[in-house]
Design a protein around this motif. Structure first.
Motif, PDB file in Angstrom:
ATOM      1  N   ASN A 242      39.186  10.286 -55.514  1.00 25.26           N
ATOM      2  CA  ASN A 242      38.779  10.111 -56.902  1.00 25.26           C
ATOM      3  C   ASN A 242      39.985  10.163 -57.835  1.00 25.26           C
ATOM      4  O   ASN A 242      40.889  10.971 -57.638  1.00 25.26           O
ATOM      5  CB  ASN A 242      37.788  11.214 -57.286  1.00 25.26           C
ATOM      6  N   PRO A 243      39.996   9.334 -58.867  1.00 22.60           N
ATOM      7  CA  PRO A 243      41.167   9.283 -59.744  1.00 22.60           C
ATOM      8  C   PRO A 243      41.320  10.532 -60.609  1.00 22.60           C
ATOM      9  O   PRO A 243      40.349  11.054 -61.146  1.00 22.60           O
ATOM     10  CB  PRO A 243      40.911   8.043 -60.611  1.00 22.60           C
ATOM     11  N   VAL A 244      42.551  10.999 -60.716  1.00 22.48           N
ATOM     12  CA  VAL A 244      42.937  12.088 -61.613  1.00 22.48           C
ATOM     13  C   VAL A 244      44.296  11.741 -62.202  1.00 22.48           C
ATOM     14  O   VAL A 244      45.012  10.884 -61.682  1.00 22.48           O
ATOM     15  CB  VAL A 244      43.028  13.445 -60.880  1.00 22.48           C
ATOM     16  N   SER A 245      44.654  12.416 -63.271  1.00 20.34           N
ATOM     17  CA  SER A 245      45.994  12.250 -63.824  1.00 20.34           C
ATOM     18  C   SER A 245      47.011  12.898 -62.893  1.00 20.34           C
ATOM     19  O   SER A 245      46.711  13.886 -62.209  1.00 20.34           O
ATOM     20  CB  SER A 245      46.085  12.892 -65.212  1.00 20.34           C
ATOM     21  N   ILE A 246      48.197  12.333 -62.878  1.00 19.56           N
ATOM     22  CA  ILE A 246      49.276  12.854 -62.042  1.00 19.56           C
ATOM     23  C   ILE A 246      50.306  13.514 -62.946  1.00 19.56           C
ATOM     24  O   ILE A 246      50.861  12.872 -63.837  1.00 19.56           O
ATOM     25  CB  ILE A 246      49.923  11.736 -61.204  1.00 19.56           C
ATOM     26  N   GLY A 247      50.565  14.780 -62.687  1.00 13.11           N
ATOM     27  CA  GLY A 247      51.480  15.551 -63.531  1.00 13.11           C
ATOM     28  C   GLY A 247      52.918  15.448 -63.081  1.00 13.11           C
ATOM     29  O   GLY A 247      53.573  16.456 -62.808  1.00 13.11           O
ATOM     30  N   GLY A 248      53.422  14.221 -62.985  1.00 13.08           N
ATOM     31  CA  GLY A 248      54.787  13.996 -62.535  1.00 13.08           C
ATOM     32  C   GLY A 248      54.824  13.715 -61.051  1.00 13.08           C
ATOM     33  O   GLY A 248      54.023  14.245 -60.281  1.00 13.08           O
ATOM     34  N   ASP A 249      55.761  12.866 -60.651  1.00  9.19           N
ATOM     35  CA  ASP A 249      55.818  12.433 -59.253  1.00  9.19           C
ATOM     36  C   ASP A 249      57.261  12.276 -58.782  1.00  9.19           C
ATOM     37  O   ASP A 249      57.705  12.979 -57.903  1.00  9.19           O
ATOM     38  CB  ASP A 249      55.064  11.105 -59.122  1.00  9.19           C
ATOM     39  N   PHE A 250      57.976  11.315 -59.353  1.00  9.90           N
ATOM     40  CA  PHE A 250      59.359  11.016 -58.967  1.00  9.90           C
ATOM     41  C   PHE A 250      59.482  10.799 -57.461  1.00  9.90           C
ATOM     42  O   PHE A 250      60.477  11.167 -56.845  1.00  9.90           O
ATOM     43  CB  PHE A 250      60.310  12.114 -59.452  1.00  9.90           C
ATOM     44  N   GLY A 251      58.447  10.204 -56.879  1.00 11.43           N
ATOM     45  CA  GLY A 251      58.463   9.876 -55.461  1.00 11.43           C
ATOM     46  C   GLY A 251      57.806  10.901 -54.569  1.00 11.43           C
ATOM     47  O   GLY A 251      57.488  10.610 -53.413  1.00 11.43           O
ATOM     48  N   GLY A 252      57.592  12.117 -55.060  1.00 12.96           N
ATOM     49  CA  GLY A 252      57.202  13.217 -54.190  1.00 12.96           C
ATOM     50  C   GLY A 252      55.728  13.349 -53.902  1.00 12.96           C
ATOM     51  O   GLY A 252      55.333  14.220 -53.122  1.00 12.96           O
ATOM     52  N   LYS A 253      54.881  12.510 -54.508  1.00 11.35           N
ATOM     53  CA  LYS A 253      53.438  12.676 -54.330  1.00 11.35           C
ATOM     54  C   LYS A 253      52.787  11.440 -53.716  1.00 11.35           C
ATOM     55  O   LYS A 253      51.737  10.995 -54.156  1.00 11.35           O
ATOM     56  CB  LYS A 253      52.785  13.036 -55.662  1.00 11.35           C
ATOM     57  N   GLY A 254      53.414  10.920 -52.684  1.00  9.04           N
ATOM     58  CA  GLY A 254      52.828   9.795 -51.979  1.00  9.04           C
ATOM     59  C   GLY A 254      52.299  10.163 -50.616  1.00  9.04           C
ATOM     60  O   GLY A 254      51.526   9.413 -50.026  1.00  9.04           O
ATOM     61  N   ALA A 255      52.713  11.318 -50.100  1.00 13.80           N
ATOM     62  CA  ALA A 255      52.289  11.740 -48.765  1.00 13.80           C
ATOM     63  C   ALA A 255      51.202  12.801 -48.872  1.00 13.80           C
ATOM     64  O   ALA A 255      51.140  13.541 -49.847  1.00 13.80           O
ATOM     65  CB  ALA A 255      53.483  12.296 -47.987  1.00 13.80           C
ATOM     66  N   PRO A 256      50.344  12.918 -47.860  1.00 18.05           N
ATOM     67  CA  PRO A 256      49.400  14.038 -47.831  1.00 18.05           C
ATOM     68  C   PRO A 256      50.165  15.353 -47.730  1.00 18.05           C
ATOM     69  O   PRO A 256      51.253  15.407 -47.155  1.00 18.05           O
ATOM     70  CB  PRO A 256      48.582  13.788 -46.558  1.00 18.05           C
ATOM     71  N   MET A 257      49.588  16.404 -48.291  1.00 19.27           N
ATOM     72  CA  MET A 257      50.204  17.720 -48.166  1.00 19.27           C
ATOM     73  C   MET A 257      49.164  18.703 -47.619  1.00 19.27           C
ATOM     74  O   MET A 257      49.110  18.941 -46.420  1.00 19.27           O
ATOM     75  CB  MET A 257      50.773  18.183 -49.503  1.00 19.27           C
ATOM     76  N   ILE A 497      41.367   0.586 -69.919  1.00 13.45           N
ATOM     77  CA  ILE A 497      41.732   0.710 -68.516  1.00 13.45           C
ATOM     78  C   ILE A 497      40.619   1.456 -67.791  1.00 13.45           C
ATOM     79  O   ILE A 497      40.205   2.533 -68.210  1.00 13.45           O
ATOM     80  CB  ILE A 497      43.050   1.484 -68.338  1.00 13.45           C
ATOM     81  N   ASN A 498      40.126   0.885 -66.714  1.00 14.83           N
ATOM     82  CA  ASN A 498      39.152   1.542 -65.853  1.00 14.83           C
ATOM     83  C   ASN A 498      39.814   1.788 -64.503  1.00 14.83           C
ATOM     84  O   ASN A 498      40.175   0.844 -63.793  1.00 14.83           O
ATOM     85  CB  ASN A 498      37.898   0.681 -65.676  1.00 14.83           C
ATOM     86  N   ILE A 499      39.990   3.057 -64.150  1.00 17.80           N
ATOM     87  CA  ILE A 499      40.690   3.409 -62.919  1.00 17.80           C
ATOM     88  C   ILE A 499      39.667   3.521 -61.799  1.00 17.80           C
ATOM     89  O   ILE A 499      38.691   4.273 -61.905  1.00 17.80           O
ATOM     90  CB  ILE A 499      41.463   4.730 -63.093  1.00 17.80           C
ATOM     91  N   LEU A 500      39.911   2.808 -60.720  1.00 11.80           N
ATOM     92  CA  LEU A 500      38.957   2.715 -59.630  1.00 11.80           C
ATOM     93  C   LEU A 500      39.227   3.776 -58.574  1.00 11.80           C
ATOM     94  O   LEU A 500      40.381   4.059 -58.243  1.00 11.80           O
ATOM     95  CB  LEU A 500      39.042   1.338 -58.979  1.00 11.80           C
ATOM     96  N   ASP A 501      38.150   4.359 -58.034  1.00 15.02           N
ATOM     97  CA  ASP A 501      38.331   5.215 -56.869  1.00 15.02           C
ATOM     98  C   ASP A 501      38.490   4.318 -55.642  1.00 15.02           C
ATOM     99  O   ASP A 501      38.425   3.085 -55.732  1.00 15.02           O
ATOM    100  CB  ASP A 501      37.177   6.202 -56.715  1.00 15.02           C
ATOM    101  N   THR A 502      38.696   4.926 -54.480  1.00 12.21           N
ATOM    102  CA  THR A 502      39.011   4.126 -53.293  1.00 12.21           C
ATOM    103  C   THR A 502      37.794   3.448 -52.674  1.00 12.21           C
ATOM    104  O   THR A 502      37.943   2.699 -51.700  1.00 12.21           O
ATOM    105  CB  THR A 502      39.711   4.994 -52.224  1.00 12.21           C
ATOM    106  N   ASP A 503      36.602   3.693 -53.213  1.00 11.24           N
ATOM    107  CA  ASP A 503      35.434   2.928 -52.772  1.00 11.24           C
ATOM    108  C   ASP A 503      35.427   1.538 -53.391  1.00 11.24           C
ATOM    109  O   ASP A 503      34.755   0.630 -52.897  1.00 11.24           O
ATOM    110  CB  ASP A 503      34.133   3.634 -53.173  1.00 11.24           C
ATOM    111  N   LEU A 504      36.142   1.395 -54.480  1.00 14.13           N
ATOM    112  CA  LEU A 504      36.127   0.157 -55.245  1.00 14.13           C
ATOM    113  C   LEU A 504      37.454  -0.567 -55.060  1.00 14.13           C
ATOM    114  O   LEU A 504      38.327  -0.130 -54.330  1.00 14.13           O
ATOM    115  CB  LEU A 504      35.868   0.463 -56.716  1.00 14.13           C
ATOM    116  N   GLY A 505      37.633  -1.658 -55.758  1.00 14.24           N
ATOM    117  CA  GLY A 505      38.888  -2.382 -55.647  1.00 14.24           C
ATOM    118  C   GLY A 505      38.952  -3.166 -54.360  1.00 14.24           C
ATOM    119  O   GLY A 505      38.066  -3.940 -54.019  1.00 14.24           O
TER     120      GLY A 505
END
Length: 750
Positions: A242-257, A497-505
Motif C-alpha cells: 500500500n502506498p505511503v510517503s517515504i521519509g527520505g531514501d537516497f537509494g537505501g529503501k529499495g530492498a526488503p528489510m 496524482i493518484n498513487i496506485l497500490d500493487t494490485d493496480l497498475g
C-alpha cells in the motif's frame, strides 16, 4: 521548441502534505490490534548458534509470539540476489544480525522480552577485511553461494569473492611497455549511511481474504512484493503493498528489510505487526554505501597521452549481498574513468566479510570509483609536470569513442563541460598561499526499467494521473504533472496524482531510482496524455461537428481555431456519460545512448599548523538536455553536492573489529549549514536526451566528483595527497608532518 509548462519552476507536488503533516508515513499507519516487534541482534561478527532459549520471553507480559531462525529455516531473500536469511540460521555473520524476533502488545513489552532471550554462541574466526577474505585459507562465509538465486555467474570454487566483473581492451603488457611513466596508487573509501530522516519501518497484516497487506517506505513496491513472495512462499497475488510517503531514501529503501519478519509474526499471531528500527539499529545493521579499496596503475607517454590503465576495485560487501538490486555494483567499474586508453583492464570484486552488509546509495559504486579514478588522474598529471586540466583535456573521450567498460554515447559533452567549469570557477586565477583548486569529473547514464502511467479526463472536469511510482523526494510527481499539463494545455496545479497500490497498475514496475524516473516515467506520461488528448479531440469533433484539423485543447475548453468558438470538454464528457482514460506502459531498459557529464572545481584553504581544511567554494557544471523543472533540477544538484561534501570531508560509518562505533548522529556526522561552501552551478546545453522531451538525469551526477575535487585541491594547496576518505584534519596534518620529515631527511634528496 517553446513550451508552456516544461521548463518552468514548479514547487514539489508532495511538499504541502509534508509541511502541514497531512502526509501519511508508515509510522502513521496503526491498525486495530497492532502488535509491536523488536529483534535480538548478534553481539559477535561470526559465531555458531549453539542454543536459543526463548522460554522466558514467551512467558513475558504482553508477548504474543517469538520467532527464531528455526521457524524460518531455509528461507533467503534479497533484491533479486537472494542470500539474506529472515533470521540467522545456525550461525551469525555480522554484529547486529537479527537472531530472534518478538511481537508484543506494546514497544516496551517487546524490548523487555528480547532481553530475556538467551543465546549460546560458539565464536568462529572472523574475516573483517576484504583483502584478508581473498587470501587462501580464509574462512568461506557462504560455502553454499552457488545455490543462491540471482548469483550472476556460478563460481568454480566457493569463494568470498562472489562477484567478479572484468572489462578489457588491448594488451596491458604492451601498453605498459610503451609507457614512459607508470604511476601506481591505492585509494580507500569508507562506508557511509544514507542519512534519511525516517528509519526503516514496516507494518504487515493478514486480512480477511488471507492476503498480506504491507505498508513500507519502499521505493520499489513491486520489487518488494516479489521479494516478499519469494521469502514467504505465497503467491504475489496474495500480497498488496500500500502506498505511503517515504521519509527520505537516497537509494537505501529499495530492498526488503524487516518485512519478512513482520509477515511471519503477523501470520502466527493473526494480528497486524509493526516494526520501526531505532537509529542505533539503522547505523548498526542497515545497508550503507560499500567501503572499498581501489588499486590503480596508469601508463603514459611524456607528452601526457594515456597508453595503459589498470583498475582493480574491491568492494566490502559485508555479510550479505541482497540489499542491492542484483549482486553487481555496476558503478564501481567507473574506476576506469572517462578517458581514451588503448590498453586497459578494469576489474571489480564484491567480497563477503563479517562486517555490516553494504547496500544501495545514490549513484551506487560511482563515488567510490570516481574518487580513485579522478585522484589518480591528478597524481599522473603532477608526476608529468602537467596541469591536471590540460592532462584531462588531452585524454577525455570524445564523440565516437568507447568508454573503458565498452559503452558508446551520442553527443559527448565531456570537454565542453570541463571547460565551462574551469572558466566559471576562475581556475587559473592567482591565489594566496595555502589556497588550492582541484578539478574532478564524472558521468552517468540514466537507468532503465519499466513503468506505466494512466491519465484520465473526467466528467467533473478533473484530470488525474494514475502512477505506480512512490515518490521518494526527487520531484517525480511534479515532473509528471508538468508533462501532462503541457500535453493537455493545463496548469500543473489543475492535475491530481493518484498513487496506485500493487494490485493496480501493471504486473511489474521498476520503481524509482537510478534517474529512471526521468527516463522511463516521462515517456509513459507523455504517451498516456497524448492518447487522452487525441480521443478527446476526436470525440469533440464528432459531437460538435467541427473539423478535427481546426480544433485544439485550450485549458478546460475545446477551441475552434478559425471561428474562436469554445466548448468545455467536461460538458462533452457528461454528454458522453463517461471519462476518457488511457494507460501507457513504457519499457526502456536497454543501455542508454545518452549520458550526462559533470565537472567540478573545488577551492580550499588548508591550515598547515592544524591540517584543517575549509572548503571555500565549489563550482559544478553539467551538460543537460531539456530541464523540465529548473528549481527541482537545481535542488538535485545542490543535494548531491552536499552529500559529496559529506563523503569527502566528514562522513564515515566507523567499524572496529566488526562493530559499528558510530551508532548515533552525535558520532556519525552529517554536513550542516556551516559545512556548505559557496555553490555555483553552470549548465551546458545539449540537444540530445531521453524520452519525448530529450531530458537527462541529474539526481546522481553531482555527488561523485566532489570528493576527488577536494582531494586534488588539497594537494594543490599544500602538496600532500590523501588517499583515503574522509579527508580529516588529522590525516592532512599527519601527511604534512611526513612530508616535512621527508624533506629534512638527506636520504630522500635526489
Amino acid at each position: 521548441m517553446a513550451y508552456r509548462v516544461i521548463g518552468q519552476s514548479e514547487p514539489r507536488t508532495e511538499m504541502m502534505g509534508k509541511v502541514t503533516g497531512e502526509a501519511r508515513y508508515t509510522s502513521d499507519v496503526l491498525l486495530p490490534g497492532t502488535l509491536w516487534a523488536k529483534t535480538l541482534r548478534s553481539p559477535y561478527p561470526h559465531a555458531r548458534i549453539a542454543r536459543i532459549d526463548t522460554s522466558r520471553a514467551e512467558k513475558a507480559p504482553g508477548v504474543r509470539a517469538v520467532l527464531t531462525g528455526a521457524d524460518v529455516k531455509g528461507i533467503l531473500y534479497g533484491r533479486r540476489y537472494r542470500d539474506v536469511p529472515v533470521l540467522a540460521q545456525d550461525r551469525v555473520r555480522f554484529i547486529g544480525e537479527r537472531v530472534a524476533a518478538v511481537a508484543a502488545d506494546d514497544l516496551e513489552a517487546a524490548r523487555h522480552a528480547v532481553e530475556l532471550i538467551q543465546v549460546d554462541y560458539e565464536e568462529l574466526p572472523a574475516v573483517l577485511n576484504p583483502i584478508d577474505a581473498l587470501q587462501e585459507g580464509a574462512p568461506i562465509l557462504h560455502p553454499e553461494v552457488n545455490s543462491y538465486h540471482g548469483l550472476p555467474k556460478p563460481l568454480e570454487n566457493p569463494s568470498n569473492a562472489y562477484v567478479r566483473d572484468v572489462f578489457e581492451r588491448g594488451d596491458l603488457q604492451v601498453g605498459f611497455a610503451q609507457s614512459d611513466l607508470i604511476v601506481e596508487n591505492t585509494f580507500t573509501v569508507p562506508r557511509v549511511h544514507q542519512g534519511f530522516l525516517e528509519p526503516h519501518c514496516c507494518l504487515v497484516c493478514i486480512d480477511d481474504q488471507n492476503r498480506a497487506q504491507v505498508w513500507s517506505p519502499n521505493k520499489v513496491p513491486h520489487g518488494l512484493k516479489q521479494s516478499l513472495s519469494t521469502a514467504t512462499g505465497i503467491s504475489p497475488e496474495s500480497i498488496r503493498v500500500n502506498p505511503v510517503s517515504i521519509g527520505g531514501d537516497f537509494g537505501g529503501k529499495g530492498a526488503p528489510m524487516d518485512e519478512p519478519i513482520c509477515y511471519f509474526l503477523a501470520r502466527r499471531t493473526g494480528r497486524p505487526v509493526k516494526m520501526v528500527m531505532e537509529y542505533q539499529e539503522e547505523l548498526l545493521a542497515g545497508a550503507p554505501r560499500h567501503a572499498a579499496l581501489f588499486e590503480l596503475k596508469t601508463g603514459v607517454k611524456r607528452d601526457g597521452t594515456m597508453v595503459a590503465h589498470q583498475a582493480r576495485g574491491i568492494l566490502d560487501s559485508g555479510a550479505y549481498g541482497g540489499f542491492r538490486p542484483g549482486a553487481v555494483v555496476g558503478g564501481a567499474a567507473h574506476g576506469a574513468g572517462l578517458y581514451k586508453v588503448p590498453h586497459s583492464r578494469v576489474e571489480v570484486l564484491r567480497v563477503y566479510t563479517n562486517n555490516i552488509p553494504g547496500g544501495q546509495m545514490r549513484a551506487p559504486g560511482e563515488p567510490q570509483a570516481f574518487f580513485a579514478a579522478e585522484s589518480q588522474i591528478d597524481c599522473v598529471a603532477r608526476r608529468l609536470g602537467m596541469d591536471p586540466v590540460e592532462f584531462r583535456l588531452k585524454n577525455l573521450i570524445e564523440e565516437g569513442d568507447q568508454t573503458l567498460t565498452g559503452h558508446h554515447y551520442k553527443e559527448v559533452k565531456a570537454r565542453e563541460t570541463l571547460n565551462a567549469a574551469i572558466k566559471s570557477a576562475g581556475y587559473k586565477a592567482s591565489k594566496r598561499k595555502g589556497i588550492g583548486r582541484g578539478v574532478a569529473m564524472g558521468y552517468r547514464a540514466p537507468g532503465g526499467g519499466a513503468t506505466s502511467v494512466g491519465v484520465e479526463m473526467t466528467a467533473d472536469g478533473s484530470v488525474i494521473i494514475h502512477t505506480s511510482y512512490y515518490e521518494q523526494g526527487t520531484g517525480t510527481y511534479t515532473t509528471l504533472r508538468q508533462i501532462v499539463a503541457e500535453e493537455l494545455s493545463l496548469s500543473p496545479d489543475e492535475i491530481r496524482i493518484n498513487i496506485l497500490d500493487t494490485d493496480l497498475g501493471v504486473p511489474f514496475d521498476s520503481g524509482i531510482g537510478g534517474s529512471r524516473g526521468t527516463r522511463v516515467a516521462t515517456g509513459a506520461a507523455f504517451q498516456a496524455a497524448h492518447q487522452v488528448k487525441e480521443e478527446m479531440l476526436e470525440a469533440a469533433a464528432r459531437l460538435l461537428g467541427w473539423p478535427r484539423a481546426e480544433i485544439m485543447l485550450k485549458g478546460r475548453e475545446i477551441l475552434q481555431k478559425k471561428t474562436g468558438h469554445r466548448q468545455r470538454w467536461d460538458k462533452l464528457l457528461r454528454e458522453m456519460g463517461r471519462s476518457i482514460f488511457h494507460q501507457a506502459v513504457n519499457r526502456d531498459d536497454e543501455h542508454s545512448p545518452v549520458t550526462a557529464f559533470a565537472a567540478q572545481v573545488a577551492e580550499v584553504a588548508v591550515d598547515v599548523e592544524t591540517g584543517e581544511v575549509t572548503l571555500l567554494r565549489l563550482t559544478t557544471a553539467h551538460d543537460t538536455g531539456v530541464i523540465v523543472n529548473p528549481i527541482g533540477h537545481q535542488g538535485q544538484i545542490e543535494g548531491g553536492v552536499i552529500q559529496g561534501v559529506g563523503y569527502g570531508l566528514i562522513e564515515e560509518v566507523s567499524v572496529d573489529q566488526g562493530r559499528v562505533t558510530t551508532v548515533n548522529f552525535g558520532d556519525y556526522k552529517l554536513p550542516n549549514v556551516k559545512d556548505i561552501p559557496k555553490l555555483k552551478t553552470v549548465i551546458v546545453k545539449a540537444d540530445n536526451g531521453v524520452g519525448p522531451y530529450k531530458t537527462k538525469g541529474i539526481g546522481e551526477n553531482p555527488i561523485s566528483p566532489v570528493a576527488p575535487a577536494i582531494a586534488n585541491a588539497i594537494e594543490d594547496a599544500v602538496g600532500v595527497r590523501i588517499h583515503d576518505l574522509p579527508i580529516t584534519s588529522e590525516k592532512v596534518y599527519q601527511a604534512l608532518q611526513r612530508a616535512s620529515e621527508s624533506s629534512r631527511d638527506p636520504s630522500t634528496l635526489r
